[in-house]
Design an enzyme around this catalytic site. Structure first.
Site, short mmCIF file in Angstrom:
data_model
loop_
_atom_site.label_atom_id
_atom_site.label_comp_id
_atom_site.label_asym_id
_atom_site.label_seq_id
_atom_site.Cartn_x
_atom_site.Cartn_y
_atom_site.Cartn_z
N GLU A 176 38.69 51.61 78.22
CA GLU A 176 39.77 51.54 78.54
C GLU A 176 40.08 50.08 79.03
O GLU A 176 39.01 49.49 79.40
CB GLU A 176 40.18 52.59 79.73
CG GLU A 176 41.62 52.38 80.42
CD GLU A 176 42.86 52.31 79.66
OE1 GLU A 176 42.87 51.65 78.55
OE2 GLU A 176 43.56 53.43 79.47
N HIS B 131 41.88 60.25 75.11
CA HIS B 131 41.21 61.50 75.79
C HIS B 131 42.22 62.31 76.27
O HIS B 131 43.21 62.04 76.45
CB HIS B 131 40.39 60.80 76.76
CG HIS B 131 40.88 60.08 77.85
ND1 HIS B 131 41.78 60.66 78.69
CD2 HIS B 131 41.17 58.64 77.95
CE1 HIS B 131 42.24 59.82 79.51
NE2 HIS B 131 41.79 58.46 79.20
N ARG C 128 35.21 60.64 80.08
CA ARG C 128 36.25 61.29 79.65
C ARG C 128 36.70 61.43 77.80
O ARG C 128 36.73 62.21 77.39
CB ARG C 128 37.54 60.90 80.47
CG ARG C 128 38.02 59.52 80.30
CD ARG C 128 39.11 59.14 81.31
NE ARG C 128 39.41 57.67 81.18
CZ ARG C 128 38.89 56.90 81.90
NH1 ARG C 128 37.66 56.73 82.59
NH2 ARG C 128 39.55 55.65 81.78
N HIS D 243 40.81 55.43 74.46
CA HIS D 243 41.66 55.38 75.61
C HIS D 243 43.14 54.62 75.12
O HIS D 243 43.14 54.26 74.15
CB HIS D 243 41.22 54.51 76.77
CG HIS D 243 39.68 54.78 77.04
ND1 HIS D 243 39.57 55.95 78.26
CD2 HIS D 243 38.56 54.60 76.45
CE1 HIS D 243 38.12 56.05 78.37
NE2 HIS D 243 37.54 55.29 77.07
#
Length: 206
Positions: free
Chosen positions: A88, A10, A61, A158
């Site tokens: 993440e 991202h 995100r 991520h």
């Protein structure tokens, strides 16, 4: 472009900018992060890349980055699957803390171990090994079979969840993967051989 797999971290998030541990917290993208995502889409478009399906995490995100990339390519309505498996790494008690404050509290060496070791988790969180253990089964079950069927697949996720995939694709070890840095908004474009190994890899630098 048979067996095409594109990985994209991202764009810069509000907490990246503030130097905070983020993990499963859900800050949005900064203006820079939005532009990084759009630039990723533009670079892929310049290569002539189009996708058959996209995967992303449960966090906004990554989802917004995915959406912006697809908009730039001209595929805003592409089927996109979001799954927590691609989230993440969970930083547990570190989430929301400034990294310098964490070093002041626990010491430089301890924070370095939590951030850069393979199998030592922070309090209440996941190690990179734990993250790999949830990302790889999802990749093998849901993503890789599509790539091997000839579908062109985008994964927007991520730094740590993508490390798990790069570890397998690039043949990295538990000793080398923790030091790998994946830049925000820079796509990694893989084509795979029939045996799932990497035939070609391109890093689409800005």
């Amino acid at each position: 472009m048979n067996r095409l797999l594109v990985l994209a971290r991202h764009g810069q998030s509000e907490w990246n900018l503030k130097n905070l541990f983020t993990g499963w917290r859900d800050p949005g993208l900064t203006d820079l992060g939005i532009e990084e995502a759009r630039n990723a889409g533009r670079r892929l478009k310049e290569m002539g890349v189009e996708f058959d399906i996209a995967f992303t995490s449960d966090l906004s995100r990554a989802q917004r980055t995915c959406k912006l990339i697809l908009e730039e390519i001209g595929q805003p309505d592409l089927r996109t699957i979001a799954n927590q498996a691609l989230n993440e790494r969970d930083y547990g008690d570190l989430a929301g803390l400034n990294k310098d404050d964490a070093r002041a509290r626990w010491g430089e060496e301890q924070v370095h171990v939590w951030r850069r070791s393979y199998d030592v988790p922070p309090p209440g969180g996941e190690s990179l090994k734990d993250t790999v253990a949830r990302v790889l089964p999802y990749y093998i079950r849901e993503i890789l079979p599509r790539v091997m069927r000839g579908e062109r697949v985008l994964v927007a996720a991520h730094g740590n969840s993508l490390r798990a995939l790069v570890m397998v694709l690039d043949g990295l070890t538990s000793d080398t993967i923790p030091s790998l840095e994946l830049a925000t908004g820079i796509p990694l474009v893989y084509t795979l051989n029939e045996d799932t190994t990497v035939a070609d890899k391109k890093v689409l630098e800005a």
